[in-house]
Design a protein around this motif. Structure first.
Motif, PDB file in Angstrom:
ATOM      1  N   THR A  28       0.946  -1.201  -0.002  1.00  0.00           N
ATOM      2  CA  THR A  28      -0.039  -0.207  -0.211  1.00  0.00           C
ATOM      3  C   THR A  28       0.891   1.440  -0.088  1.00  0.00           C
ATOM      4  N   PHE A  29       0.750   1.972  -1.147  1.00  0.00           N
ATOM      5  CA  PHE A  29       1.592   3.448  -1.394  1.00  0.00           C
ATOM      6  C   PHE A  29       1.198   4.197  -0.235  1.00  0.00           C
ATOM      7  N   ALA A  33       5.628   7.316   3.632  1.00  0.00           N
ATOM      8  CA  ALA A  33       6.373   8.294   3.448  1.00  0.00           C
ATOM      9  C   ALA A  33       7.236   8.429   2.109  1.00  0.00           C
ATOM     10  N   MET A  34       7.448   9.523   1.296  1.00  0.00           N
ATOM     11  CA  MET A  34       8.241   9.364   0.217  1.00  0.00           C
ATOM     12  C   MET A  34       9.136  10.403   0.087  1.00  0.00           C
ATOM     13  N   GLY A  35      10.520  10.014  -0.412  1.00  0.00           N
ATOM     14  CA  GLY A  35      11.693  10.936  -0.016  1.00  0.00           C
ATOM     15  C   GLY A  35      12.174  10.853  -1.473  1.00  0.00           C
ATOM     16  N   TRP A  36      12.838  12.188  -2.026  1.00  0.00           N
ATOM     17  CA  TRP A  36      13.751  12.135  -3.097  1.00  0.00           C
ATOM     18  C   TRP A  36      15.148  12.666  -2.718  1.00  0.00           C
ATOM     19  N   PHE A  37      16.267  11.857  -3.038  1.00  0.00           N
ATOM     20  CA  PHE A  37      17.644  11.912  -2.932  1.00  0.00           C
ATOM     21  C   PHE A  37      18.060  12.365  -4.484  1.00  0.00           C
ATOM     22  N   ARG A  38      19.288  12.583  -4.273  1.00  0.00           N
ATOM     23  CA  ARG A  38      20.215  12.793  -5.329  1.00  0.00           C
ATOM     24  C   ARG A  38      21.599  12.532  -4.975  1.00  0.00           C
ATOM     25  N   GLN A  39      22.213  12.122  -6.187  1.00  0.00           N
ATOM     26  CA  GLN A  39      23.719  11.873  -5.985  1.00  0.00           C
ATOM     27  C   GLN A  39      24.547  12.378  -7.193  1.00  0.00           C
ATOM     28  N   SER A  52       4.858  13.290   3.339  1.00  0.00           N
ATOM     29  CA  SER A  52       4.081  12.562   4.407  1.00  0.00           C
ATOM     30  C   SER A  52       3.240  11.489   3.741  1.00  0.00           C
ATOM     31  N   SER A  53       2.749  10.528   4.315  1.00  0.00           N
ATOM     32  CA  SER A  53       1.991   9.419   3.684  1.00  0.00           C
ATOM     33  C   SER A  53       0.791  10.004   2.719  1.00  0.00           C
ATOM     34  N   ARG A  54       0.121  11.007   3.562  1.00  0.00           N
ATOM     35  CA  ARG A  54      -1.015  11.283   3.025  1.00  0.00           C
ATOM     36  C   ARG A  54      -1.055  12.851   2.204  1.00  0.00           C
ATOM     37  N   GLY A  55       0.340  13.326   2.353  1.00  0.00           N
ATOM     38  CA  GLY A  55       0.772  14.377   1.388  1.00  0.00           C
ATOM     39  C   GLY A  55       0.418  15.440   2.214  1.00  0.00           C
ATOM     40  N   SER A  56       0.430  15.802   3.501  1.00  0.00           N
ATOM     41  CA  SER A  56      -0.103  16.808   4.490  1.00  0.00           C
ATOM     42  C   SER A  56       1.183  17.792   4.776  1.00  0.00           C
ATOM     43  N   SER A  57       2.352  17.057   4.783  1.00  0.00           N
ATOM     44  CA  SER A  57       3.425  17.592   5.151  1.00  0.00           C
ATOM     45  C   SER A  57       4.685  17.440   4.226  1.00  0.00           C
ATOM     46  N   THR A  58       5.510  18.284   4.158  1.00  0.00           N
ATOM     47  CA  THR A  58       6.767  18.144   3.277  1.00  0.00           C
ATOM     48  C   THR A  58       7.755  18.785   4.111  1.00  0.00           C
ATOM     49  N   ASN A  74      -1.962   9.562  -4.271  1.00  0.00           N
ATOM     50  CA  ASN A  74      -2.161   8.026  -3.736  1.00  0.00           C
ATOM     51  C   ASN A  74      -2.987   7.172  -4.704  1.00  0.00           C
ATOM     52  N   ALA A  75      -4.004   7.931  -5.452  1.00  0.00           N
ATOM     53  CA  ALA A  75      -4.795   7.051  -6.051  1.00  0.00           C
ATOM     54  C   ALA A  75      -4.086   6.330  -7.298  1.00  0.00           C
ATOM     55  N   GLN A  76      -3.073   7.292  -7.599  1.00  0.00           N
ATOM     56  CA  GLN A  76      -2.394   6.527  -8.789  1.00  0.00           C
ATOM     57  C   GLN A  76      -0.735   5.960  -8.458  1.00  0.00           C
ATOM     58  N   ASN A  77      -0.721   5.930  -7.021  1.00  0.00           N
ATOM     59  CA  ASN A  77       0.502   5.541  -6.430  1.00  0.00           C
ATOM     60  C   ASN A  77       1.946   6.119  -7.025  1.00  0.00           C
ATOM     61  N   THR A  78       1.691   7.406  -7.270  1.00  0.00           N
ATOM     62  CA  THR A  78       2.710   8.123  -7.859  1.00  0.00           C
ATOM     63  C   THR A  78       3.139   9.184  -6.976  1.00  0.00           C
TER      64      THR A  78
END
Length: 127
Positions: A28-29, A33-39, A52-58, A74-78
């Motif tokens: 379940t996406f 919580a989702m993060g972006w990193f770079r190298q 955050s998982s529901r998109g309320s905080s960044t 979250n509906a599109q898992n993206t």
């Protein structure tokens, strides 16, 4: 297991914009919580931002604050990373990652807190 696949990278001139996407499959996406990193070449992987998982905080790294925006569907898992006013120093491989732990500013910037990673997408900004 969560599988993550990034897309949207490419070559852009300084001052331009790109929008990265990270498509998730598996567990379940909306529970992650989702993060972006770079190298960048020769450098350590660094935190870019997280949502955050529901998109309320960044949270964002200071280096991208005001230029980059993270959002999720979250509906599109993206999850998305909108990058504006790009600079040559933004050149890197960008990774998305999923975190099942606590979404808190003390932890969310740490790569070790993330459970799953994508393969990365190259972003190159020319001057």
């Amino acid at each position: 297991q969560v599988q993550l696949v990034e897309s949207g990278g490419g070559l852009v001139q300084a001052g331009g914009s790109l929008r990265l996407s990270c498509a998730a499959s598996g567990r379940t996406f909306s529970g992650y919580a989702m993060g972006w990193f770079r190298q960048a070449p020769g450098k350590e992987r660094e935190f870019v931002g997280a949502i955050s998982s529901r998109g309320s905080s960044t949270y964002y790294a200071d280096s991208v604050k005001g230029r980059f925006t993270i959002s999720r569907d979250n509906a599109q898992n993206t999850v998305f990373l909108q990058m504006n006013n790009l600079k040559p120093e933004d050149t890197a491989v960008y990774y998305c990652a999923a975190c099942s732990g606590i979404f808190h500013s003390d932890y969310i910037f740490k790569a070790a807190e993330y459970d799953y990673w994508g393969q990365g997408t190259q972003v190159t900004v020319s001057s």
